[in-house]
Design a protein around this motif. Structure first.
Motif, PDB file in Angstrom:
ATOM      1  N   TYR A 264      -7.584   5.595   0.841  1.00 26.12           N
ATOM      2  CA  TYR A 264      -6.370   5.913   0.084  1.00 26.12           C
ATOM      3  C   TYR A 264      -6.671   6.989  -0.969  1.00 26.12           C
ATOM      4  N   SER A 275       2.367  11.636  -4.229  1.00 27.36           N
ATOM      5  CA  SER A 275       3.624  11.848  -3.515  1.00 27.36           C
ATOM      6  C   SER A 275       3.433  11.695  -2.007  1.00 27.36           C
ATOM      7  N   HIS A 277       2.306   9.051  -0.472  1.00 26.47           N
ATOM      8  CA  HIS A 277       1.209   8.138  -0.123  1.00 26.47           C
ATOM      9  C   HIS A 277       1.479   6.759  -0.715  1.00 26.47           C
ATOM     10  N   SER A 278       1.875   5.823   0.126  1.00 28.64           N
ATOM     11  CA  SER A 278       2.170   4.472  -0.342  1.00 28.64           C
ATOM     12  C   SER A 278       0.885   3.679  -0.523  1.00 28.64           C
ATOM     13  N   GLY A 279       0.763   3.006  -1.661  1.00 32.85           N
ATOM     14  CA  GLY A 279      -0.381   2.137  -1.900  1.00 32.85           C
ATOM     15  C   GLY A 279      -0.043   0.680  -1.728  1.00 32.85           C
ATOM     16  N   GLU A 280       1.001   0.390  -0.948  1.00 33.90           N
ATOM     17  CA  GLU A 280       1.519  -0.971  -0.820  1.00 33.90           C
ATOM     18  C   GLU A 280       0.467  -1.954  -0.320  1.00 33.90           C
TER      19      GLU A 280
END
Length: 333
Positions: A264, A275, A277-280
């Motif tokens: 990540y 922007s 890039h989801s860190g979910e």
């Protein structure tokens, strides 16, 4: 609440993701106890019956024949050791929903790395509150699920309210290739596991931005100093971060591309911002903002953690964050 009588030779692992499945496999392989993996979906149980695997979590890895896989929470009743192997932000709900099945005499061991996002609290505090228990233990350290499940040598830490209790759990859960070291510092072990994910993201940003191995080494060493300060401020032992649950886990997660946190960070470094890039699904993405906020409240200087949090929260781009880190006043190491 389940009956008070528990059997210490019965282990249940709650959470059939990669890490939970790996822990269940190594515990079942040791032959010390009856081990059940509690899954949320019936499909996982059926797949295991047909293939002897949990391919949705650990593709291609055969699991021990002695392992039991079930989706019925009633298997928790009477279990002497219960491992909570779900993600950090799911720990509270798991404790709440399983409260009626876990006996008060059971040893509950958290196997997640993080802090509760909403409150900044340690996961042991969260689970103790929901299960109405005291002295919940925690397992942490440098170990990838696939390595553990394949029987590759791995050493981690289990921390409990006393070194004697931790030693009992270490003996019960260790196997031929999986060694647990006991600790009485639950605070230090938990915070080491949470913060190393944040620092692994920072190392990924350095790699993705092409800043070189020297910068990565600097980040690891300065990150370890941050970790030590934070642990001491929260009431843990600063020396704990120099062991498996701190330095050991940090080196692994900050250098191996098996690490979701590192990957990540690389994506952030390559693009220059968070922007798109989801860190979910990235534990460090949750921990960064929580740790930065708590550090500010405690007056603990954590510039690397604060920079990672600012990037993830979209408050700063990578270039600006790096410039600010490098322009900080020079002080003694």
């Amino acid at each position: 609440m389940a009956a008070e009588s528990v059997q210490k030779d019965r282990i249940v692992v709650v959470g059939s993701g990669a890490f939970g499945t790996a822990l269940a496999a190594v515990a079942a392989s040791s032959g010390k106890a009856s081990v059940t993996l509690l899954a949320r979906r019936e499909s996982i149980v059926e797949d295991f019956k047909q293939t002897g695997r949990n391919d949705s979590a650990l593709p291609g890895i055969d699991l021990p024949g002695a392992l039991i896989v079930s989706d019925d929470p009633a298997v928790l009743e009477g279990a002497g050791i219960v491992l909570f192997a779900m993600p950090s932000q799911a720990q509270r709900e798991a404790g709440r929903s399983l409260y009626g099945f876990i006996g008060k005499g059971a040893d509950v061991v958290i196997c997640a790395k993080g802090m509760e996002r909403a409150s900044g609290r340690l996961l042991t505090d969260v689970v103790e509150e929901e299960l109405h228990l005291q002295n919940v233990a925690v397992l942490s350290g440098p170990g990838f699920a696939a390595d553990i499940a394949k029987g590759l040598p791995t050493a981690m830490v289990v921390a409990a309210s006393s070194i004697e209790r931790a030693a009992v759990l270490a003996e019960a859960l260790s196997g031929a290739t999986f060694r647990l070291y006991p600790s009485a510092d639950r605070i230090g072990v938990q915070l080491g596991g949470a913060l190393k994910n944040v620092l692994a993201i920072a190392c990924g940003i350095v790699e993705g931005a092409g800043l070189g191995d020297s910068a990565r080494a600097a980040l690891i060493s300065r990150g370890l100093a941050e970790m030590s300060r934070f642990v001491a401020a929260r009431g843990g032992e600063a020396d704990t971060v120099r062991g498996l649950s701190g330095l050991g886990d940090l080196v692994l997660t900050a250098t191996s591309h098996q690490s979701r946190n590192l990957r990540y960070g690389i994506a952030l470094g390559q693009s220059g911002s968070a922007s798109g890039h989801s860190g979910e699904l990235v534990e460090g993405a949750f921990a960064a903002s929580v740790a930065a906020d708590v550090a500010r409240q405690l007056g603990v200087d954590m510039p690397v953690t604060a920079a990672v949090a600012a990037i993830i929260d979209g408050k700063m781009d990578v270039k600006t964050a790096l410039e600010r880190l490098m322009s900080r006043p020079i002080t003694q190491e």
